[in-house]
Design a protein around this motif. Structure first.
Motif, PDB file in Angstrom:
ATOM      1  N   ASP A 149       0.826  -1.211   0.000  1.00 54.89           N
ATOM      2  CA  ASP A 149       0.000   0.000   0.000  1.00 54.89           C
ATOM      3  C   ASP A 149       0.859   1.258   0.000  1.00 54.89           C
ATOM      4  O   ASP A 149       0.550   2.233  -0.697  1.00 54.89           O
ATOM      5  CB  ASP A 149      -0.927   0.002   1.212  1.00 54.89           C
ATOM      6  N   ARG A 150       1.920   1.251   0.766  1.00 53.82           N
ATOM      7  CA  ARG A 150       2.770   2.437   0.813  1.00 53.82           C
ATOM      8  C   ARG A 150       3.508   2.644  -0.503  1.00 53.82           C
ATOM      9  O   ARG A 150       3.739   3.779  -0.927  1.00 53.82           O
ATOM     10  CB  ARG A 150       3.756   2.329   1.987  1.00 53.82           C
ATOM     11  N   ALA A 199      13.627 -13.689 -10.930  1.00 52.65           N
ATOM     12  CA  ALA A 199      12.550 -13.877  -9.956  1.00 52.65           C
ATOM     13  C   ALA A 199      11.213 -13.446 -10.541  1.00 52.65           C
ATOM     14  O   ALA A 199      10.189 -14.122 -10.361  1.00 52.65           O
ATOM     15  CB  ALA A 199      12.857 -13.094  -8.680  1.00 52.65           C
ATOM     16  N   ARG A 200      11.214 -12.339 -11.241  1.00 50.50           N
ATOM     17  CA  ARG A 200       9.984 -11.863 -11.877  1.00 50.50           C
ATOM     18  C   ARG A 200       9.519 -12.848 -12.945  1.00 50.50           C
ATOM     19  O   ARG A 200       8.325 -13.152 -13.069  1.00 50.50           O
ATOM     20  CB  ARG A 200      10.244 -10.472 -12.480  1.00 50.50           C
ATOM     21  N   LEU A 213       2.693  -8.054 -10.292  1.00 48.31           N
ATOM     22  CA  LEU A 213       1.879  -7.579  -9.177  1.00 48.31           C
ATOM     23  C   LEU A 213       2.762  -7.262  -7.978  1.00 48.31           C
ATOM     24  O   LEU A 213       3.631  -8.057  -7.612  1.00 48.31           O
ATOM     25  CB  LEU A 213       0.843  -8.630  -8.782  1.00 48.31           C
ATOM     26  N   LEU A 214       2.529  -6.128  -7.364  1.00 48.59           N
ATOM     27  CA  LEU A 214       3.323  -5.763  -6.186  1.00 48.59           C
ATOM     28  C   LEU A 214       3.119  -6.741  -5.040  1.00 48.59           C
ATOM     29  O   LEU A 214       4.012  -6.925  -4.210  1.00 48.59           O
ATOM     30  CB  LEU A 214       2.952  -4.355  -5.727  1.00 48.59           C
ATOM     31  N   THR A 215       1.959  -7.366  -4.985  1.00 53.44           N
ATOM     32  CA  THR A 215       1.670  -8.295  -3.899  1.00 53.44           C
ATOM     33  C   THR A 215       2.593  -9.503  -3.900  1.00 53.44           C
ATOM     34  O   THR A 215       2.713 -10.193  -2.887  1.00 53.44           O
ATOM     35  CB  THR A 215       0.208  -8.771  -3.978  1.00 53.44           C
ATOM     36  N   PHE A 275      12.529  -5.881  -8.625  1.00 52.22           N
ATOM     37  CA  PHE A 275      12.822  -5.654 -10.039  1.00 52.22           C
ATOM     38  C   PHE A 275      12.992  -4.162 -10.314  1.00 52.22           C
ATOM     39  O   PHE A 275      13.949  -3.733 -10.970  1.00 52.22           O
ATOM     40  CB  PHE A 275      11.681  -6.237 -10.883  1.00 52.22           C
ATOM     41  N   ALA A 276      12.072  -3.353  -9.800  1.00 50.16           N
ATOM     42  CA  ALA A 276      12.150  -1.906 -10.011  1.00 50.16           C
ATOM     43  C   ALA A 276      13.329  -1.299  -9.257  1.00 50.16           C
ATOM     44  O   ALA A 276      14.065  -0.462  -9.799  1.00 50.16           O
ATOM     45  CB  ALA A 276      10.837  -1.249  -9.577  1.00 50.16           C
TER      46      ALA A 276
END
Length: 392
Positions: free
Chosen positions: A44-45, A341-342, A351-353, A360-361
């Motif tokens: 969320d953050r 990993a991605r 998905l960030l979850t 990755f980013a």
């Protein structure tokens, strides 16, 4: 969590076995806190671009760096333990390491390396408990890698004060710090000075850089300084050149290798957990050769990065070339591991979850800051050939 619960995939040579019981217990305490309190809010953050400043005080309360049980006879921490602290923070998220380490690592190192005994005595307790917060402002809007030769921020003496004019860019933690170490060239000379400037000083303005796609939980800022006045008591007297700044940060340059190892561990954890749970063609994808190959490659990258990081604890960096090669290698391994990993997570990997996308980013941010790959290549290339290729 007990010390025995700590696991480090890729630690093929058992480097963690050399941690003391007290060090392992403290690291286990740190991991448990991060997993229980910080991990649940990361997604969320990240989406909202909120910082992690509210976790600084709880981390300080863990006494990661000032617990008497961790200190040697000289009151110092072992470099191996400090490295694993960085690794654990980055295993969760790069921003957590920057938020905490930018204070007790970078800011504190500058004060200790450049400050007078009186300044150190007055400020150090507050640095450790985060009641005296600070960050480091070096890079500028038009000068990143070439700032040593293009520093435009100036400081001129005016009676008992100094007057600072200029601009800084990409300054991490700037908007959550009470003090900013501003590097400026003395007007009319070649001296490079450093000042601990109160963030609320008249003429100093901070603005968060928006729309970042990496390190979103770190608030980097643009800073402008227009006629900012600071007293001589706020100048770090043992910094008068870029050579002094390099001296101050030499011991911290290995931190980026530890950070890369930690981020790869975080990416591996996300991918390995997913591979065990995700089923295709009637069984977990962890049972397929294509997936296992990627997991093995990530683990091999972790092993290489961790070995380099640990080596720096027994052989401290003494030159300005080795750090460039270390950073280049570590960033390459991290970038590959985060991508693998991605890939393991397929479409769900964006998905960030699933966590892998954060690493990755952030790998892209790590690949660029602390010297771009190209700049580090030029530094090492000059050392190898004796010919500088920085200019034509």
């Amino acid at each position: 969590m007990t010390a025995a619960a700590l696991d480090y995939p890729g630690d093929l040579l058992g480097f963690a076995d050399d941690l003391t019981d007290a060090e392992r217990d403290k690291l286990a305490l740190l991991r448990a806190y991060l997993d229980e309190h910080v991990r649940p809010v990361l997604v969320d953050r990240w989406e909202r671009g909120e910082n992690l400043a509210d976790f600084r005080a709880p981390l300080a309360a863990l006494h990661l760096l000032d617990d008497p049980d961790l200190l040697d006879g000289n009151g110092a921490l072992r470099p191996l333990y400090r490295g694993y602290v960085t690794l654990e923070l980055c295993r969760l998220d790069l921003a957590m390491s920057i938020t905490y380490g930018g204070q007790v690592g970078m800011f504190r190192t500058l004060v200790h390396a450049g400050g007078s005994p009186e300044q150190i005595a007055a400020w150090d307790p507050g640095i450790l408990d985060f009641s005296f917060t600070g960050c480091f402002a070096l890079s500028e809007p038009d000068h990143g890698s070439d700032v040593a030769g293009g520093l435009e921020t100036t400081a001129r003496r005016d009676g008992a004060d100094w007057v600072i004019d200029g601009a800084k860019r990409w300054i991490g933690n700037a908007t959550i710090s009470d003090n900013i170490v501003v590097v400026a060239r003395e007007d009319g000379s070649e001296r490079v000075l450093a000042f601990v400037v109160p963030a609320d000083a008249p003429g100093l303005h901070r603005e968060v850089i928006a729309h970042k796609g990496a390190a979103r939980l770190v608030h980097n800022a643009d800073i402008t300084l227009q006629g900012v006045r600071v007293g001589e008591d706020r100048r770090l007297p043992r910094i008068e050149s870029f050579r002094d700044i390099n001296r101050a940060f030499r011991e911290l340059r290995a931190t980026i290798v530890w950070a890369a190892a930690g981020m790869q561990l975080g990416a591996y954890r996300a991918a390995a957990d997913y591979a065990q749970e995700r089923r295709q063609f009637g069984r977990p994808i962890a049972g397929f050769q294509l997936i296992q190959d990627k997991l093995v490659r990530i683990t091999a990258n972790i092993a290489q990065t961790l070995a380099l990081a640990v080596r720096t604890t027994t052989h401290p960096l003494q030159d300005d070339v080795t750090p460039s090669l270390l950073k280049l290698i570590a960033a390459d391994r991290l970038r590959e591991s985060a991508a693998l990993a991605r890939e393991i997570m397929g479409g769900n990997g964006i998905l960030l979850t699933g966590d892998a996308m954060r690493f990755f980013a952030d790998a892209e941010a790590m690949y660029t800051f602390e010297g771009t790959r190209e700049m580090n290549t030029l530094i090492v290339g000059r050392a190898l050939t004796g010919l500088g290729a920085f200019t034509r």
